[in-house]
Design a protein around this motif. Structure first.
Motif, PDB file in Angstrom:
ATOM      1  N   THR A  69       0.826  -1.209   0.000  1.00 50.05           N
ATOM      2  CA  THR A  69       0.000   0.000   0.000  1.00 50.05           C
ATOM      3  C   THR A  69       0.856   1.253   0.000  1.00 50.05           C
ATOM      4  OG1 THR A  69      -1.806  -1.142   1.130  1.00 50.05           O
ATOM      5  CG2 THR A  69      -1.775   1.255   1.267  1.00 50.05           C
TER       6      THR A  69
ATOM      7  N   ASP B  98       2.535   1.401  -3.669  1.00 49.19           N
ATOM      8  CA  ASP B  98       1.646   1.670  -4.800  1.00 49.19           C
ATOM      9  C   ASP B  98       0.201   1.669  -4.309  1.00 49.19           C
ATOM     10  OD1 ASP B  98       0.282   1.847  -7.192  1.00 49.19           O
ATOM     11  OD2 ASP B  98       1.551   0.398  -8.239  1.00 49.19           O
ATOM     12  N   PRO B  99      -0.248   2.769  -3.691  1.00 48.82           N
ATOM     13  CA  PRO B  99      -1.580   2.795  -3.095  1.00 48.82           C
ATOM     14  C   PRO B  99      -2.721   2.719  -4.108  1.00 48.82           C
ATOM     15  CG  PRO B  99      -0.557   4.972  -3.015  1.00 48.82           C
ATOM     16  CD  PRO B  99       0.496   4.024  -3.464  1.00 48.82           C
ATOM     17  N   VAL B 100      -2.452   3.085  -5.367  1.00 50.36           N
ATOM     18  CA  VAL B 100      -3.503   2.997  -6.380  1.00 50.36           C
ATOM     19  C   VAL B 100      -3.764   1.546  -6.746  1.00 50.36           C
ATOM     20  CG1 VAL B 100      -4.139   3.599  -8.748  1.00 50.36           C
ATOM     21  CG2 VAL B 100      -2.994   5.283  -7.298  1.00 50.36           C
ATOM     22  N   ARG B 101      -2.700   0.796  -6.972  1.00 47.34           N
ATOM     23  CA  ARG B 101      -2.843  -0.608  -7.334  1.00 47.34           C
ATOM     24  C   ARG B 101      -3.196  -1.470  -6.135  1.00 47.34           C
ATOM     25  NH1 ARG B 101       1.980  -3.340 -10.656  1.00 47.34           N
ATOM     26  NH2 ARG B 101       1.248  -1.759 -12.116  1.00 47.34           N
ATOM     27  N   TYR B 102      -2.676  -1.091  -4.966  1.00 46.11           N
ATOM     28  CA  TYR B 102      -2.888  -1.910  -3.773  1.00 46.11           C
ATOM     29  C   TYR B 102      -3.485  -1.064  -2.645  1.00 46.11           C
ATOM     30  CZ  TYR B 102       0.141  -5.102  -6.319  1.00 46.11           C
ATOM     31  OH  TYR B 102       0.683  -5.919  -7.283  1.00 46.11           O
ATOM     32  N   PRO B 103      -4.750  -0.698  -2.754  1.00 42.65           N
ATOM     33  CA  PRO B 103      -5.386   0.106  -1.699  1.00 42.65           C
ATOM     34  C   PRO B 103      -5.579  -0.715  -0.425  1.00 42.65           C
ATOM     35  CG  PRO B 103      -7.014  -0.575  -3.321  1.00 42.65           C
ATOM     36  CD  PRO B 103      -5.685  -0.982  -3.870  1.00 42.65           C
TER      37      PRO B 103
ATOM     38  N   THR C 259      -4.792  -6.610  -2.688  1.00 44.08           N
ATOM     39  CA  THR C 259      -3.693  -6.313  -1.777  1.00 44.08           C
ATOM     40  C   THR C 259      -3.428  -7.494  -0.858  1.00 44.08           C
ATOM     41  OG1 THR C 259      -4.359  -3.985  -1.814  1.00 44.08           O
ATOM     42  CG2 THR C 259      -2.834  -4.656  -0.084  1.00 44.08           C
TER      43      THR C 259
ATOM     44  N   ARG D 114      -7.378  -3.420 -11.995  1.00 47.20           N
ATOM     45  CA  ARG D 114      -7.825  -2.053 -12.207  1.00 47.20           C
ATOM     46  C   ARG D 114      -8.047  -1.365 -10.868  1.00 47.20           C
ATOM     47  NH1 ARG D 114     -12.490  -2.983 -16.869  1.00 47.20           N
ATOM     48  NH2 ARG D 114     -11.088  -3.827 -18.482  1.00 47.20           N
ATOM     49  N   PRO D 115      -7.743  -0.083 -10.799  1.00 49.20           N
ATOM     50  CA  PRO D 115      -8.003   0.626  -9.542  1.00 49.20           C
ATOM     51  C   PRO D 115      -9.490   0.650  -9.261  1.00 49.20           C
ATOM     52  CG  PRO D 115      -7.407   2.168 -11.292  1.00 49.20           C
ATOM     53  CD  PRO D 115      -7.161   0.795 -11.822  1.00 49.20           C
TER      54      PRO D 115
ATOM     55  N   SER E  37     -13.170   1.682  -8.819  1.00 55.06           N
ATOM     56  CA  SER E  37     -13.894   2.770  -9.456  1.00 55.06           C
ATOM     57  C   SER E  37     -14.474   3.705  -8.411  1.00 55.06           C
ATOM     58  CB  SER E  37     -15.026   2.204 -10.315  1.00 55.06           C
ATOM     59  OG  SER E  37     -15.884   1.399  -9.532  1.00 55.06           O
TER      60      SER E  37
END
Length: 223
Positions: free
Chosen positions: A131, A134-139, A145, A213-214, A216
């Motif tokens: 997180t 890469d917080p966008v890919r792994y929120p 995640t 995908r991030p 939505s």
């Protein structure tokens, strides 16, 4: 004359000797195959002394868990509480004693409660790393995640669980701390070459198909 202190010191020495012998026997034979008789023979003590110090084989196994895994687990929990990185925890794990690493490898396979707790704690630290990286890919809290962090933990620990195969192919005792840098360098090489492949022309389509995908954005009425 005070004779209690020498007796206590002797008890502590005997207890540690039994525990260290048990680490090796449990690692070699597993929880079921490691009998009290085998452990007593390896430690050079009587089975009665094992019962005196640990009560039973299960009590001795718990002591081995605490010695080989407990320190690492406490360190992982402190890292979570103090919001620190996982790097120190991982480094400490791979630099533990050879007997402790062999015991941990067997405990992971057999499902020791302490080993299970250690795996889960490491996965939580891996989630935090992902997180932060890469917080966008792994929120936080996302299934992707959690899945990726769990796989990271499995990959890191696979060199312990499969150490006999690594030993055979690399020609060294890979659980000997002297060879830790070699194992770590090999693992880093795997990650590096795979990252380069997935970023290249041949691997990019694979990476694109696997990249989650991030999440939505919620509809206006839910905001």
């Amino acid at each position: 004359m005070d004779t209690e202190r020498p007796i206590q010191n002797e008890d502590l020495t005997g207890r540690a000797r039994i525990r260290d012998a048990a680490l090796e026997v449990f690692a070699e034979r597993g929880a079921k195959g490691a009998t009290v008789q085998l452990i007593a023979a390896a430690a050079g003590v009587s089975t009665g002394l094992i019962r005196h110090h640990f009560g039973s084989k299960e009590g001795l196994r718990r002591a081995c868990d605490e010695h080989a895994i407990g320190v690492l687990l406490d360190q992982a929990r402190r890292a979570m509480e103090e919001d620190t990185a996982a790097s120190g925890f991982v480094d400490s794990m791979y630099r533990a004693s050879s007997a402790g690493l062999r015991y941990l490898a067997r405990a992971l396979v057999e499902g020791s409660p302490a080993a299970t707790d250690l795996f889960d704690a490491g996965a939580v630290l891996a989630e935090r790393f992902l997180t932060e990286h890469d917080p966008v890919r792994y929120p936080p809290g996302a299934a992707t995640t959690r899945d990726t962090a769990t796989a990271m933990g499995a990959v890191q620990l696979s060199t312990l669980v499969l150490h006999t195969h690594l030993d055979r192919r690399m020609g060294v005792d890979t659980l000997d701390v002297a060879h830790t840098p070699r194992v770590v360098a090999a693992m880093a090489g795997v990650h590096t070459v795979m990252a380069e492949f997935l970023a290249g022309e041949r691997g990019r389509p694979i990476a694109d198909s696997l990249t989650p995908r991030p999440p939505s954005a919620p509809p206006e009425e839910e905001r």
